[in-house]
Motif scaffolding. Structure first.
Motif, PDB file in Angstrom:
ATOM      1  N   MET A 105      34.019  44.691  42.955  1.00  0.00           N
ATOM      2  CA  MET A 105      33.508  44.457  43.892  1.00  0.00           C
ATOM      3  C   MET A 105      33.139  45.075  44.733  1.00  0.00           C
ATOM      4  SD  MET A 105      35.096  41.072  43.694  1.00  0.00           S
ATOM      5  CE  MET A 105      35.139  40.494  45.475  1.00  0.00           C
ATOM      6  N   ARG A 106      33.075  46.751  45.330  1.00  0.00           N
ATOM      7  CA  ARG A 106      32.574  47.082  46.154  1.00  0.00           C
ATOM      8  C   ARG A 106      30.996  46.818  46.067  1.00  0.00           C
ATOM      9  NH1 ARG A 106      35.027  53.147  46.783  1.00  0.00           N
ATOM     10  NH2 ARG A 106      37.731  52.309  47.408  1.00  0.00           N
ATOM     11  N   ILE A 107      30.539  47.657  44.808  1.00  0.00           N
ATOM     12  CA  ILE A 107      29.425  46.906  44.671  1.00  0.00           C
ATOM     13  C   ILE A 107      29.156  45.666  44.782  1.00  0.00           C
ATOM     14  CG2 ILE A 107      27.181  46.909  42.128  1.00  0.00           C
ATOM     15  CD1 ILE A 107      29.603  48.427  40.695  1.00  0.00           C
ATOM     16  N   PHE A 108      29.596  44.670  44.559  1.00  0.00           N
ATOM     17  CA  PHE A 108      29.022  42.841  45.167  1.00  0.00           C
ATOM     18  C   PHE A 108      29.179  43.645  47.084  1.00  0.00           C
ATOM     19  CE2 PHE A 108      31.664  41.093  41.632  1.00  0.00           C
ATOM     20  CZ  PHE A 108      30.739  41.219  41.086  1.00  0.00           C
ATOM     21  N   ALA A 109      30.357  44.029  47.375  1.00  0.00           N
ATOM     22  CA  ALA A 109      29.435  44.042  49.007  1.00  0.00           C
ATOM     23  C   ALA A 109      28.161  44.871  48.957  1.00  0.00           C
ATOM     24  CB  ALA A 109      30.884  44.879  49.546  1.00  0.00           C
ATOM     25  N   LYS A 110      28.621  46.074  48.637  1.00  0.00           N
ATOM     26  CA  LYS A 110      26.943  46.531  48.758  1.00  0.00           C
ATOM     27  C   LYS A 110      26.088  46.198  49.029  1.00  0.00           C
ATOM     28  CE  LYS A 110      24.723  51.146  46.912  1.00  0.00           C
ATOM     29  NZ  LYS A 110      24.859  51.959  46.910  1.00  0.00           N
ATOM     30  N   TYR A 111      25.567  44.622  47.593  1.00  0.00           N
ATOM     31  CA  TYR A 111      24.746  44.242  47.373  1.00  0.00           C
ATOM     32  C   TYR A 111      24.789  42.624  47.587  1.00  0.00           C
ATOM     33  CZ  TYR A 111      22.661  48.726  45.023  1.00  0.00           C
ATOM     34  OH  TYR A 111      22.442  49.672  44.741  1.00  0.00           O
ATOM     35  N   MET A 112      25.734  41.895  48.027  1.00  0.00           N
ATOM     36  CA  MET A 112      25.520  40.496  48.343  1.00  0.00           C
ATOM     37  C   MET A 112      26.112  40.379  49.683  1.00  0.00           C
ATOM     38  SD  MET A 112      27.595  38.341  46.168  1.00  0.00           S
ATOM     39  CE  MET A 112      27.496  39.158  44.886  1.00  0.00           C
ATOM     40  N   SER A 113      24.690  39.558  50.186  1.00  0.00           N
ATOM     41  CA  SER A 113      26.109  38.497  51.863  1.00  0.00           C
ATOM     42  C   SER A 113      26.694  38.018  51.530  1.00  0.00           C
ATOM     43  CB  SER A 113      24.792  38.699  53.085  1.00  0.00           C
ATOM     44  OG  SER A 113      23.225  37.421  52.095  1.00  0.00           O
ATOM     45  N   GLU A 114      27.137  37.776  52.428  1.00  0.00           N
ATOM     46  CA  GLU A 114      28.034  36.067  52.091  1.00  0.00           C
ATOM     47  C   GLU A 114      27.289  35.161  51.800  1.00  0.00           C
ATOM     48  OE1 GLU A 114      30.980  36.409  55.411  1.00  0.00           O
ATOM     49  OE2 GLU A 114      32.016  38.239  54.198  1.00  0.00           O
ATOM     50  N   ASP A 115      28.402  33.889  52.118  1.00  0.00           N
ATOM     51  CA  ASP A 115      27.351  32.777  52.183  1.00  0.00           C
ATOM     52  C   ASP A 115      26.311  32.441  51.002  1.00  0.00           C
ATOM     53  OD1 ASP A 115      28.993  31.776  53.979  1.00  0.00           O
ATOM     54  OD2 ASP A 115      27.740  32.486  56.054  1.00  0.00           O
ATOM     55  N   LYS A 116      26.945  32.639  49.772  1.00  0.00           N
ATOM     56  CA  LYS A 116      25.648  32.845  48.760  1.00  0.00           C
ATOM     57  C   LYS A 116      26.168  31.395  47.696  1.00  0.00           C
ATOM     58  CE  LYS A 116      22.929  35.757  50.440  1.00  0.00           C
ATOM     59  NZ  LYS A 116      21.796  35.754  51.463  1.00  0.00           N
ATOM     60  N   THR A 117      24.996  30.879  46.844  1.00  0.00           N
ATOM     61  CA  THR A 117      25.764  30.645  46.324  1.00  0.00           C
ATOM     62  C   THR A 117      25.576  31.428  44.727  1.00  0.00           C
ATOM     63  OG1 THR A 117      24.379  28.298  46.951  1.00  0.00           O
ATOM     64  CG2 THR A 117      24.554  28.199  44.763  1.00  0.00           C
ATOM     65  N   ILE A 118      26.429  30.895  44.150  1.00  0.00           N
ATOM     66  CA  ILE A 118      26.772  31.916  43.099  1.00  0.00           C
ATOM     67  C   ILE A 118      27.181  31.769  41.163  1.00  0.00           C
ATOM     68  CG2 ILE A 118      28.062  34.115  42.268  1.00  0.00           C
ATOM     69  CD1 ILE A 118      29.130  34.316  45.258  1.00  0.00           C
ATOM     70  N   LEU A 119      26.013  32.317  40.675  1.00  0.00           N
ATOM     71  CA  LEU A 119      26.577  31.635  39.074  1.00  0.00           C
ATOM     72  C   LEU A 119      27.407  33.037  38.310  1.00  0.00           C
ATOM     73  CD1 LEU A 119      26.358  29.412  36.300  1.00  0.00           C
ATOM     74  CD2 LEU A 119      24.291  31.213  36.034  1.00  0.00           C
ATOM     75  N   ASP A 120      28.581  32.415  38.005  1.00  0.00           N
ATOM     76  CA  ASP A 120      29.064  33.739  37.438  1.00  0.00           C
ATOM     77  C   ASP A 120      29.487  32.953  35.854  1.00  0.00           C
ATOM     78  OD1 ASP A 120      30.909  36.026  36.601  1.00  0.00           O
ATOM     79  OD2 ASP A 120      32.525  34.755  37.968  1.00  0.00           O
ATOM     80  N   LEU A 121      28.177  33.552  35.323  1.00  0.00           N
ATOM     81  CA  LEU A 121      27.460  33.909  34.004  1.00  0.00           C
ATOM     82  C   LEU A 121      28.365  33.526  33.040  1.00  0.00           C
ATOM     83  CD1 LEU A 121      26.130  31.497  31.748  1.00  0.00           C
ATOM     84  CD2 LEU A 121      24.306  33.278  32.627  1.00  0.00           C
ATOM     85  N   GLY A 122      29.635  33.536  32.416  1.00  0.00           N
ATOM     86  CA  GLY A 122      30.609  34.315  31.511  1.00  0.00           C
ATOM     87  C   GLY A 122      31.770  34.812  32.026  1.00  0.00           C
ATOM     88  N   GLY A 123      31.833  34.369  33.323  1.00  0.00           N
ATOM     89  CA  GLY A 123      33.104  34.337  34.052  1.00  0.00           C
ATOM     90  C   GLY A 123      34.589  33.903  33.637  1.00  0.00           C
ATOM     91  N   GLY A 124      34.272  34.043  32.340  1.00  0.00           N
ATOM     92  CA  GLY A 124      36.012  33.360  31.965  1.00  0.00           C
ATOM     93  C   GLY A 124      36.707  32.969  32.762  1.00  0.00           C
ATOM     94  N   ALA A 125      38.331  33.313  33.271  1.00  0.00           N
ATOM     95  CA  ALA A 125      38.549  32.678  33.898  1.00  0.00           C
ATOM     96  C   ALA A 125      38.875  32.837  35.370  1.00  0.00           C
ATOM     97  CB  ALA A 125      40.366  33.299  33.357  1.00  0.00           C
ATOM     98  N   GLY A 126      37.883  33.211  35.646  1.00  0.00           N
ATOM     99  CA  GLY A 126      37.668  33.723  36.604  1.00  0.00           C
ATOM    100  C   GLY A 126      37.933  35.267  38.153  1.00  0.00           C
ATOM    101  N   VAL A 127      38.014  35.501  37.384  1.00  0.00           N
ATOM    102  CA  VAL A 127      38.701  37.437  38.111  1.00  0.00           C
ATOM    103  C   VAL A 127      37.139  37.237  39.059  1.00  0.00           C
ATOM    104  CG1 VAL A 127      38.439  39.689  37.784  1.00  0.00           C
ATOM    105  CG2 VAL A 127      39.471  38.155  35.648  1.00  0.00           C
ATOM    106  N   TYR A 128      36.410  37.040  39.072  1.00  0.00           N
ATOM    107  CA  TYR A 128      35.354  37.397  40.235  1.00  0.00           C
ATOM    108  C   TYR A 128      35.151  36.106  40.776  1.00  0.00           C
ATOM    109  CZ  TYR A 128      34.990  42.397  38.138  1.00  0.00           C
ATOM    110  OH  TYR A 128      34.770  43.395  37.312  1.00  0.00           O
ATOM    111  N   SER A 129      35.639  35.054  39.998  1.00  0.00           N
ATOM    112  CA  SER A 129      34.561  33.608  40.584  1.00  0.00           C
ATOM    113  C   SER A 129      35.666  33.617  42.309  1.00  0.00           C
ATOM    114  CB  SER A 129      34.597  32.732  40.306  1.00  0.00           C
ATOM    115  OG  SER A 129      33.840  32.545  39.046  1.00  0.00           O
ATOM    116  N   ILE A 130      36.922  33.259  41.973  1.00  0.00           N
ATOM    117  CA  ILE A 130      38.205  33.215  42.722  1.00  0.00           C
ATOM    118  C   ILE A 130      37.995  34.089  44.495  1.00  0.00           C
ATOM    119  CG2 ILE A 130      39.984  32.526  43.474  1.00  0.00           C
ATOM    120  CD1 ILE A 130      40.237  31.834  40.469  1.00  0.00           C
TER     121      ILE A 130
END
Length: 244
Positions: A7-32
């Motif tokens: 989540m720290r990595i995402f915060a560093k490289y990803m701004s908010e209000d994005k359209t995201i594809l969580d490919l192979g995201g399983g039960a949604g640990v990061y998606s949710i």
């Protein structure tokens, strides 16, 4: 620690209000949590069961969920996403053609300048783990698949229990594959860094200043090649090239 550092990595490289594809995201640990943060998230996984688990966990109905093979994203349009999370499929795609098809599909569905976060199990870490697996589960490993994993980075399980297959590339292999498929590297790093397998002890530290400093040092050394090649999970962060 895996979750916190990711989540720290995402915060560093990803701004908010994005359209995201969580490919192979399983039960949604990061998606949710990403959806709760205000992003529009599409969760895709090959497992119908895990997609159902994600739907049940998504109490606010924030996700769009699809059963999808990582090598075929035809249900999604070209340039549809700002971000693709590829946090598992590369662990299991044994053939180079499958991995290339997966990454090219990610390239297709990303917008210009879109970013990809792709986790992988590095060669040394993955191969050595098969030696450890033999010690605990000798029915899964024999001399042949042990030799193969050290020769090619590919593991095929001899039993029906445990992970059935694995692919363990070097960071140089990962960088070349993404470059060949149209991405520019932003960073290749370990996820847990030198905190790998020390999480239990780190989280028990009561001195907050020391604990925070350890996390800072994990971040500071995360891209050191020696740490990347021997950590349990590493991550490639890349950006879609404007011209390819």
């Amino acid at each position: 620690m895996e979750y916190e550092m990711t989540m720290r990595i995402f915060a560093k490289y990803m701004s908010e209000d994005k359209t995201i594809l969580d490919l192979g995201g399983g039960a949604g640990v990061y998606s949710i949590p990403l959806a709760k943060a205000g992003n529009k998230v599409y969760l895709a996984d090959l497992s119908e069961r895990l997609i159902e688990v994600a739907k049940e966990a998504d109490e606010e109905k924030l996700l769009t969920c699809n059963v999808v093979n990582a090598t075929d994203l035809s249900i999604y349009e070209d340039s549809m996403f700002d971000t693709v999370l590829l946090m598992g499929p590369l662990y299991h795609l044994l053939e180079a053609s499958e991995r290339e098809q997966c990454v090219r599909e990610c390239y297709r569905v990303l917008k210009r300048g879109g970013r990809i976060f792709a986790s992988f199990i590095p060669y040394l870490s993955g191969s050595i783990a098969i030696v450890e697996r033999y010690i605990g589960h000798p029915e899964q490993v024999d001399i042949n698949n042990l030799k193969e994993v050290f020769a090619s980075g590919r593991f095929r399980n001899n039993a029906n229990s445990g992970f059935q297959e694995g692919y363990y590339p070097t960071s140089k292999e990962i960088e070349k594959m993404f470059d060949d498929c149209g991405f520019s590297k932003l960073e290749i790093r370990s996820i847990r860094g030198f905190g790998d397998r020390r999480e239990e002890y780190i989280y028990k530290i009561k001195d907050e200043a020391i604990r925070d400093e350890i996390f800072s040092l994990v971040e500071k050394t995360a891209s050191d090649e020696c740490i990347v090649e021997t950590c349990s999970h590493a991550m490639y962060i890349g950006e879609k090239k404007e011209k390819y």
